[in-house]
Write a protein that holds these residues in place. Structure first.
Motif, PDB file in Angstrom:
ATOM      1  N   ALA A   1       5.576   0.337  -7.072  1.00 26.88           N
ATOM      2  CA  ALA A   1       5.048   1.215  -8.125  1.00 26.88           C
ATOM      3  C   ALA A   1       3.967   2.134  -7.576  1.00 26.88           C
ATOM      4  CB  ALA A   1       4.507   0.377  -9.283  1.00 26.88           C
ATOM      5  N   ALA A   2       3.060   1.589  -6.782  1.00 29.76           N
ATOM      6  CA  ALA A   2       1.951   2.375  -6.252  1.00 29.76           C
ATOM      7  C   ALA A   2       2.418   3.396  -5.216  1.00 29.76           C
ATOM      8  CB  ALA A   2       0.900   1.450  -5.636  1.00 29.76           C
ATOM      9  N   GLU A   3       3.338   3.005  -4.368  1.00 23.85           N
ATOM     10  CA  GLU A   3       3.775   3.885  -3.286  1.00 23.85           C
ATOM     11  C   GLU A   3       4.692   5.008  -3.752  1.00 23.85           C
ATOM     12  OE1 GLU A   3       2.834   4.131  -0.186  1.00 23.85           O
ATOM     13  OE2 GLU A   3       1.580   2.354  -0.064  1.00 23.85           O
ATOM     14  N   SER A   4       5.611   4.713  -4.665  1.00 26.96           N
ATOM     15  CA  SER A   4       6.630   5.722  -5.002  1.00 26.96           C
ATOM     16  C   SER A   4       6.926   5.870  -6.487  1.00 26.96           C
ATOM     17  CB  SER A   4       7.940   5.362  -4.306  1.00 26.96           C
ATOM     18  OG  SER A   4       8.489   4.185  -4.896  1.00 26.96           O
ATOM     19  N   ASP A   5       6.330   5.048  -7.329  1.00 33.61           N
ATOM     20  CA  ASP A   5       6.680   5.037  -8.756  1.00 33.61           C
ATOM     21  C   ASP A   5       8.186   4.839  -8.932  1.00 33.61           C
ATOM     22  OD1 ASP A   5       6.175   5.053 -11.485  1.00 33.61           O
ATOM     23  OD2 ASP A   5       6.378   7.241 -11.638  1.00 33.61           O
ATOM     24  N   PHE A   6       8.760   3.989  -8.088  1.00 34.05           N
ATOM     25  CA  PHE A   6      10.169   3.616  -8.134  1.00 34.05           C
ATOM     26  C   PHE A   6      11.108   4.785  -7.849  1.00 34.05           C
ATOM     27  CE2 PHE A   6       7.783   0.584 -10.585  1.00 34.05           C
ATOM     28  CZ  PHE A   6       8.237  -0.626 -10.096  1.00 34.05           C
TER      29      PHE A   6
ATOM     30  N   PRO B   1      -7.720   2.840  -1.418  1.00 37.56           N
ATOM     31  CA  PRO B   1      -6.687   3.799  -1.829  1.00 37.56           C
ATOM     32  C   PRO B   1      -6.936   4.307  -3.255  1.00 37.56           C
ATOM     33  CG  PRO B   1      -5.689   1.901  -0.766  1.00 37.56           C
ATOM     34  CD  PRO B   1      -7.135   1.574  -0.987  1.00 37.56           C
ATOM     35  N   ALA B   2      -6.499   5.524  -3.514  1.00 37.67           N
ATOM     36  CA  ALA B   2      -6.789   6.182  -4.784  1.00 37.67           C
ATOM     37  C   ALA B   2      -5.918   5.718  -5.958  1.00 37.67           C
ATOM     38  CB  ALA B   2      -6.644   7.697  -4.623  1.00 37.67           C
ATOM     39  N   HIS B   3      -4.695   5.303  -5.699  1.00 38.33           N
ATOM     40  CA  HIS B   3      -3.789   4.950  -6.798  1.00 38.33           C
ATOM     41  C   HIS B   3      -4.358   3.799  -7.626  1.00 38.33           C
ATOM     42  CE1 HIS B   3      -0.267   3.583  -8.969  1.00 38.33           C
ATOM     43  NE2 HIS B   3       0.290   4.761  -8.700  1.00 38.33           N
ATOM     44  N   PRO B   4      -4.255   3.868  -8.958  1.00 44.80           N
ATOM     45  CA  PRO B   4      -4.817   2.805  -9.815  1.00 44.80           C
ATOM     46  C   PRO B   4      -4.296   1.397  -9.508  1.00 44.80           C
ATOM     47  CG  PRO B   4      -4.210   4.708 -11.143  1.00 44.80           C
ATOM     48  CD  PRO B   4      -3.720   4.980  -9.752  1.00 44.80           C
ATOM     49  N   PHE B   5      -3.007   1.270  -9.190  1.00 49.12           N
ATOM     50  CA  PHE B   5      -2.488  -0.061  -8.850  1.00 49.12           C
ATOM     51  C   PHE B   5      -3.110  -0.565  -7.554  1.00 49.12           C
ATOM     52  CE2 PHE B   5       1.620   0.934 -11.306  1.00 49.12           C
ATOM     53  CZ  PHE B   5       1.081   0.406 -12.464  1.00 49.12           C
TER      54      PHE B   5
ATOM     55  N   LEU C   1       6.111 -14.295   0.165  1.00 50.97           N
ATOM     56  CA  LEU C   1       5.255 -13.269  -0.424  1.00 50.97           C
ATOM     57  C   LEU C   1       5.470 -13.272  -1.933  1.00 50.97           C
ATOM     58  CD1 LEU C   1       5.992 -10.391   2.106  1.00 50.97           C
ATOM     59  CD2 LEU C   1       3.771 -11.481   1.762  1.00 50.97           C
ATOM     60  N   ASP C   2       4.457 -12.953  -2.668  1.00 52.86           N
ATOM     61  CA  ASP C   2       4.554 -12.902  -4.121  1.00 52.86           C
ATOM     62  C   ASP C   2       5.412 -11.697  -4.508  1.00 52.86           C
ATOM     63  OD1 ASP C   2       4.173 -12.553  -6.868  1.00 52.86           O
ATOM     64  OD2 ASP C   2       2.082 -13.202  -6.776  1.00 52.86           O
ATOM     65  N   PRO C   3       6.539 -11.913  -5.195  1.00 52.75           N
ATOM     66  CA  PRO C   3       7.391 -10.774  -5.560  1.00 52.75           C
ATOM     67  C   PRO C   3       6.683  -9.757  -6.461  1.00 52.75           C
ATOM     68  CG  PRO C   3       8.236 -12.811  -6.529  1.00 52.75           C
ATOM     69  CD  PRO C   3       7.109 -13.184  -5.626  1.00 52.75           C
ATOM     70  N   ALA C   4       5.772 -10.204  -7.300  1.00 58.02           N
ATOM     71  CA  ALA C   4       5.041  -9.273  -8.172  1.00 58.02           C
ATOM     72  C   ALA C   4       4.116  -8.372  -7.356  1.00 58.02           C
ATOM     73  CB  ALA C   4       4.253 -10.027  -9.228  1.00 58.02           C
ATOM     74  N   PHE C   5       3.593  -8.893  -6.271  1.00 59.56           N
ATOM     75  CA  PHE C   5       2.766  -8.108  -5.366  1.00 59.56           C
ATOM     76  C   PHE C   5       3.595  -6.981  -4.740  1.00 59.56           C
ATOM     77  CE2 PHE C   5       1.205  -7.662  -0.921  1.00 59.56           C
ATOM     78  CZ  PHE C   5      -0.046  -7.129  -1.186  1.00 59.56           C
TER      79      PHE C   5
ATOM     80  N   GLN D   1       7.491   4.085   0.913  1.00 56.85           N
ATOM     81  CA  GLN D   1       6.810   5.139   1.680  1.00 56.85           C
ATOM     82  C   GLN D   1       6.586   4.729   3.128  1.00 56.85           C
ATOM     83  OE1 GLN D   1       5.703   8.564   0.321  1.00 56.85           O
ATOM     84  NE2 GLN D   1       7.649   7.714  -0.277  1.00 56.85           N
ATOM     85  N   ILE D   2       7.682   4.359   3.774  1.00 54.29           N
ATOM     86  CA  ILE D   2       7.617   3.890   5.150  1.00 54.29           C
ATOM     87  C   ILE D   2       7.609   5.077   6.106  1.00 54.29           C
ATOM     88  CG2 ILE D   2       8.707   2.430   6.890  1.00 54.29           C
ATOM     89  CD1 ILE D   2      10.084   0.988   4.551  1.00 54.29           C
ATOM     90  N   LYS D   3       6.713   5.012   7.084  1.00 53.79           N
ATOM     91  CA  LYS D   3       6.632   6.039   8.120  1.00 53.79           C
ATOM     92  C   LYS D   3       7.480   5.609   9.314  1.00 53.79           C
ATOM     93  CE  LYS D   3       2.096   7.678   6.775  1.00 53.79           C
ATOM     94  NZ  LYS D   3       0.712   7.920   7.215  1.00 53.79           N
ATOM     95  N   PRO D   4       7.883   6.571  10.140  1.00 48.97           N
ATOM     96  CA  PRO D   4       8.741   6.241  11.288  1.00 48.97           C
ATOM     97  C   PRO D   4       8.170   5.161  12.203  1.00 48.97           C
ATOM     98  CG  PRO D   4       8.709   8.608  10.955  1.00 48.97           C
ATOM     99  CD  PRO D   4       7.690   8.023  10.007  1.00 48.97           C
TER     100      PRO D   4
END
Length: 177
Positions: free
Chosen positions: A52-57, A145-149, A42-46, A71-74
């Motif tokens: 960044a998109a899920e949690s802003d680190f 999805p709404a997040h800009p990234f 997988l591309d590490p930058a991806f 942001q992992i769900k059970p």
């Protein structure tokens, strides 16, 4: 005096209820991404952009029942991990590793059903594989999805956020395959 003590007790009670941010050093995240990204090709930058998109680190991020850097769900956690969700989900390294495992699982599940779309992979990771499957893998039936990234990723820019350059974050125009 009683009022002051009461006010202090109320403040202390509410202080425990306020979620605190726990940002993780972006360079550490970038370094931690390298091994699982290479393992799954997988591309590490991806992956970095997903963090960044899920949690802003923020290792303590939570939204509904989603937790941590990715942001992992059970249900997603249980798909790829035998570890107990709590408290492991709050360890940012375990969250990242498990999130990348789930991303790779989604890619494999999509591939085995004849779908190799980056958009569907993003949707499966973000909304859940079952959500995408329930929409017959039709990108038109899946909200962007709404997040800009995420919007940039959805549009095909798999590098919406440059990783730390001093740690090998290369520009995709620099001959990366």
């Amino acid at each position: 005096m009683k009022r002051v003590c009461l006010a202090v007790l109320i403040l202390l009670a509410f202080a425990g209820c306020v979620a605190r941010r726990e940002p993780v050093d972006r360079r550490e995240v970038w370094r931690a991404i390298q091994a699982p990204a290479a393992q799954y090709r997988l591309d590490p930058a991806f992956i970095y952009a997903l963090v960044a998109a899920e949690s802003d680190f923020d290792a303590r991020a939570r939204s509904g029942d989603a937790r941590g850097l990715l942001q992992i769900k059970p249900a997603a956690w249980a798909t790829v991990s035998t570890r107990a969700y709590e408290p492991a989900v709050w360890d940012w390294r375990v969250n990242l590793e498990t999130g990348v495992d789930y991303l790779a699982w989604c890619r494999h599940a999509l591939h085995t059903r004849g779908h190799d779309s980056d958009r569907l992979l993003l949707a499966a990771f973000h909304y859940g594989f079952d959500y995408v499957e329930a929409r017959d893998f039709d990108e038109r039936r899946i909200p962007r999805p709404a997040h800009p990234f995420y919007r940039q990723l959805w549009a095909g820019n798999l590098w919406p956020l440059m990783p730390p350059a001093e740690l090998g974050g290369e520009n995709p125009g620099d001959g990366r395959d």
